[in-house]
Design a protein around this motif. Structure first.
Motif, mmCIF file in Angstrom:
data_model
loop_
_atom_site.group_PDB
_atom_site.id
_atom_site.type_symbol
_atom_site.label_atom_id
_atom_site.label_comp_id
_atom_site.label_asym_id
_atom_site.label_seq_id
_atom_site.Cartn_x
_atom_site.Cartn_y
_atom_site.Cartn_z
ATOM 1 N N ALA A 275 19.093 3.271 12.369
ATOM 2 C CA ALA A 275 19.077 4.165 13.525
ATOM 3 C C ALA A 275 20.483 4.353 14.094
ATOM 4 O O ALA A 275 20.896 5.473 14.416
ATOM 5 C CB ALA A 275 18.142 3.611 14.598
ATOM 6 N N GLU A 276 21.230 3.257 14.220
ATOM 7 C CA GLU A 276 22.587 3.330 14.775
ATOM 8 C C GLU A 276 23.520 4.167 13.904
ATOM 9 O O GLU A 276 24.470 4.774 14.407
ATOM 10 C CB GLU A 276 23.147 1.921 14.947
ATOM 11 N N SER A 277 23.239 4.213 12.595
ATOM 12 C CA SER A 277 24.065 5.012 11.674
ATOM 13 C C SER A 277 23.613 6.470 11.613
ATOM 14 O O SER A 277 24.225 7.273 10.904
ATOM 15 C CB SER A 277 24.015 4.411 10.275
ATOM 16 N N ASP A 278 22.553 6.808 12.332
ATOM 17 C CA ASP A 278 21.932 8.136 12.283
ATOM 18 C C ASP A 278 21.379 8.419 10.894
ATOM 19 O O ASP A 278 21.470 9.524 10.375
ATOM 20 C CB ASP A 278 22.913 9.227 12.703
ATOM 21 N N GLY A 279 20.771 7.373 10.301
ATOM 22 C CA GLY A 279 20.256 7.471 8.945
ATOM 23 C C GLY A 279 18.798 7.862 8.872
ATOM 24 O O GLY A 279 18.302 8.641 9.689
ATOM 25 N N MET A 280 18.067 7.268 7.911
ATOM 26 C CA MET A 280 16.744 7.804 7.563
ATOM 27 C C MET A 280 15.948 6.792 6.744
ATOM 28 O O MET A 280 16.513 6.049 5.939
ATOM 29 C CB MET A 280 16.979 9.068 6.727
ATOM 30 N N VAL A 281 14.632 6.757 6.959
ATOM 31 C CA VAL A 281 13.715 5.988 6.124
ATOM 32 C C VAL A 281 12.563 6.889 5.701
ATOM 33 O O VAL A 281 11.977 7.585 6.534
ATOM 34 C CB VAL A 281 13.160 4.752 6.858
ATOM 35 N N GLY A 282 12.237 6.874 4.400
ATOM 36 C CA GLY A 282 11.070 7.586 3.901
ATOM 37 C C GLY A 282 9.921 6.622 3.681
ATOM 38 O O GLY A 282 10.087 5.607 2.990
ATOM 39 N N LEU A 283 8.778 6.908 4.259
ATOM 40 C CA LEU A 283 7.596 6.048 4.133
ATOM 41 C C LEU A 283 7.117 5.994 2.691
ATOM 42 O O LEU A 283 6.803 7.016 2.080
ATOM 43 C CB LEU A 283 6.474 6.572 5.022
ATOM 44 N N ASN A 284 7.055 4.780 2.138
ATOM 45 C CA ASN A 284 6.582 4.554 0.770
ATOM 46 C C ASN A 284 5.057 4.490 0.768
ATOM 47 O O ASN A 284 4.456 3.781 1.572
ATOM 48 C CB ASN A 284 7.175 3.233 0.252
ATOM 49 N N PHE A 285 4.419 5.222 -0.156
ATOM 50 C CA PHE A 285 2.959 5.223 -0.252
ATOM 51 C C PHE A 285 2.421 4.047 -1.073
ATOM 52 O O PHE A 285 1.199 3.859 -1.146
ATOM 53 C CB PHE A 285 2.455 6.515 -0.904
ATOM 54 N N ALA A 286 3.293 3.268 -1.711
ATOM 55 C CA ALA A 286 2.835 2.164 -2.555
ATOM 56 C C ALA A 286 2.016 1.178 -1.738
ATOM 57 O O ALA A 286 2.471 0.652 -0.724
ATOM 58 C CB ALA A 286 4.028 1.455 -3.191
ATOM 59 N N VAL A 287 0.790 0.902 -2.191
ATOM 60 C CA VAL A 287 -0.160 0.170 -1.354
ATOM 61 C C VAL A 287 0.283 -1.259 -1.060
ATOM 62 O O VAL A 287 0.008 -1.794 0.021
ATOM 63 C CB VAL A 287 -1.566 0.173 -1.996
ATOM 64 N N ALA A 288 0.993 -1.914 -1.996
ATOM 65 C CA ALA A 288 1.412 -3.297 -1.774
ATOM 66 C C ALA A 288 2.418 -3.409 -0.643
ATOM 67 O O ALA A 288 2.585 -4.494 -0.061
ATOM 68 C CB ALA A 288 2.014 -3.881 -3.053
ATOM 69 N N PHE A 289 3.099 -2.308 -0.310
ATOM 70 C CA PHE A 289 4.072 -2.311 0.768
ATOM 71 C C PHE A 289 3.509 -1.735 2.061
ATOM 72 O O PHE A 289 4.177 -1.736 3.091
ATOM 73 C CB PHE A 289 5.325 -1.529 0.365
ATOM 74 N N LEU A 290 2.258 -1.259 1.995
ATOM 75 C CA LEU A 290 1.563 -0.754 3.174
ATOM 76 C C LEU A 290 0.610 -1.787 3.771
ATOM 77 O O LEU A 290 0.563 -1.985 4.991
ATOM 78 C CB LEU A 290 0.755 0.495 2.815
ATOM 79 N N ARG A 291 -0.145 -2.450 2.907
ATOM 80 C CA ARG A 291 -1.192 -3.363 3.353
ATOM 81 C C ARG A 291 -0.588 -4.602 4.023
ATOM 82 O O ARG A 291 0.423 -5.145 3.556
ATOM 83 C CB ARG A 291 -2.043 -3.815 2.165
ATOM 84 N N ALA A 292 -1.230 -5.071 5.069
ATOM 85 C CA ALA A 292 -0.765 -6.293 5.727
ATOM 86 C C ALA A 292 -0.852 -7.496 4.799
ATOM 87 O O ALA A 292 -0.070 -8.450 4.927
ATOM 88 C CB ALA A 292 -1.578 -6.546 6.994
ATOM 89 N N ASP A 293 -1.791 -7.460 3.824
ATOM 90 C CA ASP A 293 -1.940 -8.590 2.901
ATOM 91 C C ASP A 293 -1.086 -8.442 1.641
ATOM 92 O O ASP A 293 -1.119 -9.296 0.761
ATOM 93 C CB ASP A 293 -3.408 -8.798 2.518
ATOM 94 N N GLY A 294 -0.307 -7.352 1.517
ATOM 95 C CA GLY A 294 0.610 -7.179 0.408
ATOM 96 C C GLY A 294 -0.030 -6.997 -0.948
ATOM 97 O O GLY A 294 0.642 -7.134 -1.979
ATOM 98 N N LYS A 295 -1.315 -6.657 -1.011
ATOM 99 C CA LYS A 295 -2.016 -6.589 -2.295
ATOM 100 C C LYS A 295 -1.947 -5.193 -2.919
ATOM 101 O O LYS A 295 -1.954 -4.181 -2.234
ATOM 102 C CB LYS A 295 -3.474 -7.015 -2.118
ATOM 103 N N MET A 296 -1.899 -5.182 -4.240
ATOM 104 C CA MET A 296 -1.876 -3.955 -5.014
ATOM 105 C C MET A 296 -3.314 -3.473 -5.203
ATOM 106 O O MET A 296 -3.899 -3.527 -6.292
ATOM 107 C CB MET A 296 -1.202 -4.189 -6.364
ATOM 108 N N GLN A 297 -3.900 -3.006 -4.112
ATOM 109 C CA GLN A 297 -5.265 -2.490 -4.116
ATOM 110 C C GLN A 297 -5.277 -1.181 -3.345
ATOM 111 O O GLN A 297 -4.710 -1.085 -2.247
ATOM 112 C CB GLN A 297 -6.229 -3.510 -3.495
ATOM 113 N N SER A 298 -5.935 -0.172 -3.924
ATOM 114 C CA SER A 298 -5.779 1.201 -3.426
ATOM 115 C C SER A 298 -6.666 1.563 -2.241
ATOM 116 O O SER A 298 -6.539 2.662 -1.701
ATOM 117 C CB SER A 298 -6.049 2.183 -4.565
ATOM 118 N N ASP A 299 -7.565 0.663 -1.817
ATOM 119 C CA ASP A 299 -8.455 1.002 -0.703
ATOM 120 C C ASP A 299 -7.711 0.826 0.624
ATOM 121 O O ASP A 299 -8.057 -0.011 1.460
ATOM 122 C CB ASP A 299 -9.734 0.156 -0.745
ATOM 123 N N VAL A 300 -6.719 1.662 0.814
ATOM 124 C CA VAL A 300 -5.880 1.623 2.018
ATOM 125 C C VAL A 300 -6.190 2.852 2.868
ATOM 126 O O VAL A 300 -5.953 3.975 2.433
ATOM 127 C CB VAL A 300 -4.385 1.609 1.651
#
Length: 377
Positions: A275-300
């Motif tokens: 944020a301080e650099s005026d940069g950017m983050v793109g949200l990754n759709f990969a389920v293992a990085f979305l789920r709170a439990d970190g699992k590679m399961q698609s029911d997200v």
């Protein structure tokens, strides 16, 4: 030979008609999505190389092609060149369904072994342009023009710099060919730095930072106005880029560590630095990085993606968050398996309370902003 060319031309004309028919003027296919990461080139490389590019026009077994892009309002994004390691994907995915996992990193790939793969995938990208599937964009104005003309806008991006030599000569060559974005590492090490392993739960603080070659790479990218992608880089490398780069800090496809404590995700301190650099983050759709439990399961459920977006927006602000799907390179939520389903995400954003202005920023305007800042046009 003549019949093959005729069939290809026929397919192209059919898809142009579909493009106009389904159109990006349809309400559920707008605003257009310009996306931070996909692995279409890898998939076509594995399918047989440039000769298979025509499948992108008529329909292919994957997450992105012209018909699906038209239905979903996919306007383009970062098309990654990536050199794969020999990997037992079945073992990897099975391990990532466990409560705790720590996958060993593949070995470093030598430049001599990487270059033929890089060359083949770059050839696929330009074959896609030759047959009219997309336009390779070298400036933000190129992207705006492509989107206006209803053409898929593609950024030539490299994920993992195995194809770049220590003297950086190949960086200059690829820049001349159209390279405008590079990640110094995928998760395995390179001569430039160290990536994060696929480890859960864990922090991204997993080892050493950039090498001397890596610092030179960052500075040369700054000089050429090539964007440096922080996704996959470990925390020490992240802070090295922050110290040595004079460009906005950008992670094309990364998520929130506070929600999902995976090595691939960014801590709040990292997000504040972006944020301080005026940069950017793109949200990754990969389920293992979305789920709170970190699992590679698609029911997200999509609301889990919105949790990440809310957190990113809280720290980065409305002008520094976008999408970075990782389509064709990851297991994604079952409601968003291809770009044809992107209207589902837009609808969920609206129902969540995001107004039209914010949705447009998330879909493409923020990417154009940071690219204009980084590239200078």
């Amino acid at each position: 030979m003549h019949s093959i060319c005729s069939n290809q031309c026929k397919n192209l004309l059919v898809n142009i008609c579909q493009w106009e028919l389904w159109g990006f003027g349809v309400s559920d296919a707008t605003p257009l999505v310009f996306d931070g990461h996909n692995d279409v080139l890898l998939k076509l490389f594995r399918a047989g190389g440039p000769s298979k590019a025509g499948a992108f026009l008529s329909g292919r077994d994957g997450a992105i092609d012209l018909p699906m892009a038209t239905r979903g309002g996919f306007g383009g994004g970062f098309f990654a060149v990536y050199v794969p390691s020999p990997t037992d994907l079945e073992f990897k995915f099975q391990e990532m369904t466990k409560d705790v996992y720590d996958l060993p990193l593949p070995e470093e790939i030598e430049w001599e072994d990487a270059m033929p793969v890089v060359a083949s995938q770059v050839a696929i990208l330009f074959e896609l342009e030759r047959i009219g599937a997309l336009t390779v964009c070298r400036s933000a104005s190129d992207i705006r023009t492509a989107l206006t003309q209803k053409k898929i806008a593609a950024i030539f991006h490299i994920e993992g710099a195995e194809g770049i030599d220590a003297d950086l000569h190949m960086l200059d060559v690829l820049y001349a060919a159209g390279l405008r974005s590079i990640g110094p590492v995928w998760s395995r090490p390179t001569i430039f730095g160290h990536g994060v392993p696929f480890r859960y739960p864990a922090t991204p603080d997993t080892g050493d930072g950039l090498t001397d070659h890596g610092i030179r790479l960052v500075k040369r990218c700054n000089a050429l106005s090539i964007m440096v992608d922080l996704s996959h880089l470990n925390e020490a490398g992240f802070w090295d880029v922050a110290r040595h780069s004079d460009a906005p800090l950008v992670a094309t496809h990364s998520n929130v560590h506070a929600i999902c404590p995976h090595t691939r995700n960014l801590t709040d301190d990292q997000l504040r630095a972006i944020a301080e650099s005026d940069g950017m983050v793109g949200l990754n759709f990969a389920v293992a990085f979305l789920r709170a439990d970190g699992k590679m399961q698609s029911d997200v459920p999509i609301h889990q993606m919105l949790r990440h977006l809310d957190h990113l927006l809280e720290i980065l602000g409305e002008d520094r968050v976008g999408l970075g799907s990782d389509y064709d390179g990851a297991v994604v939520p079952e409601d968003l398996t291809t770009v044809a389903e992107l209207p589902t995400l837009r609808q969920a954003m609206a129902e969540h309370g995001y107004d039209d202005t914010l949705i447009k920023k998330l879909c493409h305007e923020n990417w154009l902003r940071v690219l204009e800042t980084t590239w200078g046009s």
